[in-house]
Write a protein that holds these residues in place. Sequence first.
Motif, short mmCIF file in Angstrom:
data_model
loop_
_atom_site.label_atom_id
_atom_site.label_comp_id
_atom_site.label_asym_id
_atom_site.label_seq_id
_atom_site.Cartn_x
_atom_site.Cartn_y
_atom_site.Cartn_z
N ASN A 1 0.82 -1.21 0.00
CA ASN A 1 0.00 0.00 0.00
C ASN A 1 0.86 1.26 0.00
O ASN A 1 0.45 2.30 -0.50
CB ASN A 1 -0.91 0.02 1.23
CG ASN A 1 -1.94 -1.09 1.21
OD1 ASN A 1 -1.62 -2.25 1.43
ND2 ASN A 1 -3.18 -0.74 0.92
N PHE B 1 1.19 1.01 -4.66
CA PHE B 1 0.04 1.76 -5.18
C PHE B 1 0.43 3.14 -5.69
O PHE B 1 0.03 3.52 -6.80
CB PHE B 1 -1.05 1.87 -4.12
CG PHE B 1 -2.23 2.69 -4.57
CD1 PHE B 1 -3.24 2.11 -5.33
CD2 PHE B 1 -2.33 4.03 -4.26
CE1 PHE B 1 -4.32 2.86 -5.77
CE2 PHE B 1 -3.40 4.79 -4.69
CZ PHE B 1 -4.40 4.19 -5.45
N GLN C 1 -3.28 -5.00 -8.51
CA GLN C 1 -3.06 -4.22 -7.30
C GLN C 1 -4.17 -4.45 -6.27
O GLN C 1 -3.90 -4.66 -5.09
CB GLN C 1 -2.98 -2.73 -7.66
CG GLN C 1 -2.95 -1.79 -6.46
CD GLN C 1 -1.75 -2.03 -5.56
OE1 GLN C 1 -0.72 -2.52 -6.01
NE2 GLN C 1 -1.89 -1.70 -4.28
N SER D 1 -3.62 -6.37 -2.77
CA SER D 1 -3.82 -5.48 -1.64
C SER D 1 -4.81 -6.08 -0.63
O SER D 1 -4.55 -6.11 0.57
CB SER D 1 -4.32 -4.12 -2.12
OG SER D 1 -4.49 -3.24 -1.04
N CYS E 1 -8.45 0.39 0.82
CA CYS E 1 -8.36 1.22 -0.39
C CYS E 1 -8.06 2.68 -0.03
O CYS E 1 -7.26 3.34 -0.71
CB CYS E 1 -9.65 1.12 -1.19
SG CYS E 1 -9.99 -0.52 -1.86
N SER F 1 -4.38 3.11 0.82
CA SER F 1 -3.54 3.18 -0.38
C SER F 1 -3.58 4.58 -0.97
O SER F 1 -2.53 5.14 -1.36
CB SER F 1 -4.02 2.16 -1.42
OG SER F 1 -3.92 0.85 -0.93
#
Length: 701
Positions: A168, A172, A400, A404, A437, A440
């Motif tokens: 992350n 990312f 990704q 992740s 999310c 990231s």
Amino acid sequence: MLLQILICLKMNNKTQLDICKPSSPGSLYPHGCDISQCKRTTISAHISALTAVFTMEMKQPVMMDREDESEQEKEQESQENGRLVADSVEDKGQKTGSGPGQVSNGYPSTSPQSPREGAGAGMDRGSNPGTFRTMVVQQTSLDPPRETWSKKMDFLLSVIGYAVDLGNVWRFPYICYQNGGGAFLLPYLLMAVFGGVPLFYMELALGQFHRSGCISIWKHICPIFKGIGFAICIIALYIAFYYNTIMAWALYYLLSSFRTTLPWTTCNNQWNTHNCTHYLSTDLNVSWTDSSISPAEEFYMRQVLQVHLSPGLHQLGWVSWQLALCLLFIFTVVYFSIWKGVKTSGKVVWVTATFPYLVLFILLIRGATLPGAWRGVVFYLKPDWSKLLTTSVWLDAAAQIFFSLGPGFGVLLAFASYNPFHNNCYKDALITSSINCLTSFLSGFVIFTVLGYMAEMRQQGVETVAKDAGPSLLFIIYAEAIANMPAATFFAIIFFLMIIMLGLDSTFAGLEGVITAMLDEFPQLLARRREWFVLGLVCVCYLGALSTLTYGGAFVVKLFEEYATGPAVITVVFLEVIAVSWFYGTSRFCNDVHLMLGFSPGVFWRVCWIAICPCFLLFIIVSFLAFPPEVRLFGYLYPFWTTVLGYCIGVSSLICVPSYMVYYLLTTKGTLKQRLLKSITPEASGSSGSHINPIVVTNVV
């Protein structure tokens, strides 16, 4: 009078006997027995597992004839005999009572703990003298109850700590600006909604319902796919071989940060070359040329990795004793964090999962106040919509979000298996995946504000400064930026401490997935030897990581990351979603979820599991096979034989799937048709130790 006796007998060295006292109306389970009033007794025996609930109701009329008195005395005598037997057995054992409103395994008695409990709870039984009485015979397992999380937050922080890892922070942001900046967020969110989150939700639900690790769970889903569990364990070992080495590098940096002047800021050290150039805009007498190397880069490559002493994978060189000691410390921390199970690791994650967020916010505030920070933010988010027409952008977005969130590593199955049966795993999946999310996205600001500052200081473009990807982005670019800040020592300490804690969470989770799988598959052998098994596992991981501690260890880390784990785990998850959605059946799986949560997954989730997720994973696999990446590190181009070696390592884990299929079909009795039918037929959940076996109801006089 109402006398109810619950006798629990098990074929084992220890047999438990529960005696139920008369209960008050309205708190009957099962059929008149108040489980909260049960007292458990342990006696020694070797008899088969049975639970017999004998309900004997005797009603005395107010006026009795003399001819009825003899029958009444006989009934009272039998009642007294029952009390004497119950009391005598109760006095022999060791009493361990359950709390109010709980059955003897610690779960609430008002709702079933497993899909098999309370099967006959609503049946009527005759209470008039001379009518049929109902005997409920329930086969049950009296093994020690499965360990559970101490608190709900222990589970959530463990899952968040597992999902939010080093990728992350470095992967990312780099992939985002490389694939169109802000435009990359569109394919990233689409892949998350239609691919990543449904897989995440599916694994949490599977683990929580079947309460098993990634190996033993398959006998309840599709027995012939049990090889997937063994493949997952091998992949987890490969990851442990190289992932913890990155934490060893961070620990080396951390120990080197306890100085007034950070060692990667000067060019007068023994590891520096004549090309070392400390260049900032304030250094008017220094010029930057194509052959110039920053002191941070030389510290990373020549002092930490010592990669200049290895020409490539064909000659790795000796093991670096400094890194070997750092890795030994890392694995020592890992062992004492997970050796007792989720009770201990659930407490450790309160620090390791929350501290990185504190550091990220500190670094974000500090980075936003640096000159030139806006240049990095603009470069990070400026959209390039034309790149959405290329296949590589969508492939990077899919890969990704998959790596992740982390389905397919056995971790989510293991963590969810320690949840209460009725825990709302649907809400947990949405919360943890959303936090992942957002983390990231937040990490991108933390990284690029500092890169913008470096570009401002060097009078260069952000794209020139941000040329490095992967660990180099952290250990070279970001480390150099921190070294040129005020209070550099403080920021270096908290930054590398954050890197270590991000890695520790993922290591805890990865090894716990293997431990849970093996303990559930071989409980008689390993259940009472968890500490020793964990110690052996940690030692194996340390010995396997020695190749990554050599002078050419960075090349080995890159090889494992690109070939040995990535394609293998994607293939494993593809087989997993096919087995669950097509063989086990989406309807059956949704019924399981309904039994746990009280509601069934909607049409969106069903379509994702049946069609979208398999296509999502197949797209990644086909793209990888059609366009294999050209692996290069520090100017070293990996030769063809290393690619073959990497694929062989990856296939060594996947070979478990077809191998177990052949083994299962050869060892199963019956005709070929019967073997095939049995291989795709789930076994009853009650056959494992995690569920109570079905209740058999029969009428007796």
